[in-house]
Scaffold this motif. Structure first.
Motif, short mmCIF file in Angstrom:
data_model
loop_
_atom_site.label_atom_id
_atom_site.label_comp_id
_atom_site.label_asym_id
_atom_site.label_seq_id
_atom_site.Cartn_x
_atom_site.Cartn_y
_atom_site.Cartn_z
N UNK A 96 17.03 11.19 -5.82
CA UNK A 96 16.42 10.91 -4.51
C UNK A 96 15.53 9.63 -4.54
N UNK A 97 15.07 9.15 -5.77
CA UNK A 97 14.17 8.06 -5.64
C UNK A 97 14.82 6.84 -5.05
N UNK A 98 13.99 6.13 -4.17
CA UNK A 98 14.51 5.08 -3.43
C UNK A 98 13.80 3.85 -4.27
N UNK A 99 14.43 2.59 -3.67
CA UNK A 99 13.93 1.39 -4.34
C UNK A 99 12.65 1.15 -4.10
N UNK A 100 12.13 1.25 -2.83
CA UNK A 100 10.80 0.97 -2.35
C UNK A 100 9.64 2.14 -3.16
N UNK A 101 10.12 3.30 -4.01
CA UNK A 101 9.32 4.04 -4.74
C UNK A 101 9.01 3.39 -6.01
N UNK A 102 9.86 2.36 -6.62
CA UNK A 102 9.67 1.74 -7.69
C UNK A 102 9.36 0.38 -7.70
N UNK A 103 9.60 -0.36 -6.83
CA UNK A 103 9.56 -1.83 -6.55
C UNK A 103 8.95 -2.22 -5.54
N UNK A 104 7.90 -3.37 -5.87
CA UNK A 104 7.26 -4.05 -4.68
C UNK A 104 7.07 -5.38 -4.96
N UNK A 105 7.43 -6.41 -3.80
CA UNK A 105 7.08 -7.85 -4.16
C UNK A 105 8.05 -8.29 -5.35
N UNK A 106 9.21 -8.00 -5.34
CA UNK A 106 10.05 -8.48 -6.34
C UNK A 106 9.96 -7.99 -7.86
N UNK A 107 9.01 -7.00 -8.09
CA UNK A 107 8.56 -6.50 -9.39
C UNK A 107 8.76 -4.98 -9.47
N UNK A 108 8.82 -4.39 -10.57
CA UNK A 108 9.02 -3.19 -10.69
C UNK A 108 7.53 -2.54 -11.01
N UNK A 109 6.93 -1.48 -10.46
CA UNK A 109 5.63 -1.05 -10.78
C UNK A 109 5.54 -0.45 -12.10
N UNK A 110 4.03 -0.56 -12.53
CA UNK A 110 3.66 -0.04 -13.73
C UNK A 110 3.80 1.42 -13.31
N UNK A 111 3.18 1.89 -12.31
CA UNK A 111 3.25 3.29 -12.03
C UNK A 111 3.70 3.49 -10.56
N UNK A 112 4.26 4.83 -10.58
CA UNK A 112 4.91 5.08 -9.15
C UNK A 112 4.46 6.32 -8.76
#
Length: 210
Positions: free
Chosen positions: A67-83
């Motif tokens: 159920x993870x959405x793209x916005x939960x992992x990425x922001x501003x064209x990069x994947x977050x270090x922490x989610x």
């Protein structure tokens, strides 16, 4: 349809779990994690590699992984270090880290997948706007496990949830830290989860010099 207690067939019915290995699924060992990564890369299964790496790092239950959405992992064209994800079972948020290897693979998959930040990272086969089912996820895990020669009866989606937490626990013996990482509400749940017993306690004691 049910059976009468007087039916001869009732005594011929096999228990549903006869011949099956039920109960807690085994965590993967570190070399098995890399074996699955190599197998997925070899077969050019980018989506599955992203799914596998996310499951390992996030330590989420299967229902939450799909159920993870793209916005939960990425922001501003990069994947977050922490989610941060709200768990379906407990309705509580749990934070997790994404290692560099996972971030690279997830970014490559998101670029390939396209869509918006509100879309599910892993879409359903039948409906691109819906998320992958937990049954499909379980089938994929079974394929990966068989792919590296492990018996599928002993492993499942929960194996991925347990893997990194088990490695952390073995290295540190810190149940409280693992409880936080898994999002357990009670330490008792974490104790049962890892089957902490006398042998574990003695190993920890032997490594501690006063």
């Amino acid at each position: 349809m049910g059976h009468s207690v007087m039916d001869p067939a009732l005594h011929e019915l096999r228990p549903w779990n006869e011949g099956r290995l039920v109960g807690t699924k085994r965590a993967l060992k570190q070399q098995q994690v890399w074996a699955i990564r190599f197998w997925l890369d070899q077969h050019r299964r980018l989506r599955d590699r992203a799914l596998f790496d996310l499951a390992i790092d996030s330590k989420l239950r299967g229902r939450d992984v799909v159920r993870v959405r793209s916005g939960g992992l990425a922001s501003g064209g990069r994947v977050r270090d922490r989610a941060l994800i709200v768990q379906q079972k407990t309705k509580r948020p749990v934070q997790f880290e994404l290692m560099d290897t996972a971030r690279k693979i997830i970014r490559a998959w998101l670029e390939r997948r396209g869509g918006t930040l509100n879309d599910f990272v892993f879409p359903s086969r039948n409906n691109y706007m819906a998320h992958m089912s937990t049954r499909q996820y379980a089938r994929l895990v079974r394929e990966w496990v068989i792919g590296i020669g492990l018996p599928p009866q002993g492993y499942g989606t929960h194996s991925l949830r347990r893997t990194k937490a088990s490695i952390i626990y073995k290295a540190t013996g810190d149940l409280r830290a693992v409880q936080i990482l898994l999002g357990h509400t009670k330490i008792d749940s974490t104790v049962r989860y890892f089957g902490v017993d006398v042998e574990d306690a003695l190993e920890l004691a032997e490594r501690t010099e006063v």
